[in-house]
Design a protein around this motif. Structure first.
Motif: not given
Length: 176
Positions: A1-6, A118-119, A136-138, A145-150
């Motif tokens: 899994m990839i953790e997308v976090e801002l 998921g968020i 964060e989301a996975m 990644i890019d779509k989730l970061v935005n």
């Protein structure tokens, strides 16, 4: 899994917006002890290894977590491998016996809120650093990644975050 976090810098006004807008899940106390590999400099490879102890509702959980290098230029997105552990003291003893050195313990009070499936958004008060908001989301695949970061960035801007921070709390504390 990839953790997308801002993460963004916050104040009490932003904390109140989150509290009003999203569903409270729980308050946690975290102690995150970070370790340095005996043969590899994690500060150069952009990796992290930690033991996290979470306390909440009279209960505690502990995890051993590896975080790989950041995968994009804006967020803190990275591969994360986390396993629950029953006896954090014994894990720390094993790491030290293997030559890992304790770097620093980051202490924080965290409030967790549900945004949507998921968020999760958190309000963090970091000892010696101040207030931050993380979201964060996975992601299943790197293409996501890019779509989730935005999407996550938009949510943070809507609650008033103006200044984002890509560095980890550990990095920020070590810079002091």
């Amino acid at each position: 899994m990839i953790e997308v976090e801002l993460k963004g810098y916050a104040n009490e006004e932003i904390f109140e917006r989150v509290r009003e807008k999203f569903e409270f899940l729980r308050k946690e106390i975290h102690e995150d002890t970070y370790y340095q590999h005996p043969c590899r400099d994690f500060s150069k490879t952009d990796e992290a290894l930690r033991v996290r102890i979470k306390r909440f509702n009279g209960h505690f959980e502990a995890f051993l977590t590896y975080k790989g290098p950041k995968l994009d230029e804006f967020s803190k997105t990275r591969k994360e491998i986390e396993v629950p552990i029953e006896d954090p003291d014994k894990y720390e003893e094993i790491l030290k016996e293997l030559g890992f050195k304790e770097v620093l313990t980051v202490r924080k009070v965290r409030e967790k809120y549900f945004v949507k499936k998921g968020i999760i958004i958190t309000l963090d008060e970091i000892e010696e650093l101040g207030k931050f908001v993380e979201i964060e989301a996975m992601a299943q695949e790197e293409e996501d990644i890019d779509k989730l970061v935005n999407s996550l960035k938009k949510i943070l801007k809507e609650i008033g975050i103006k200044k984002f921070e890509r560095k980890s709390y550990l990095e920020l504390l070590l810079e002091r």
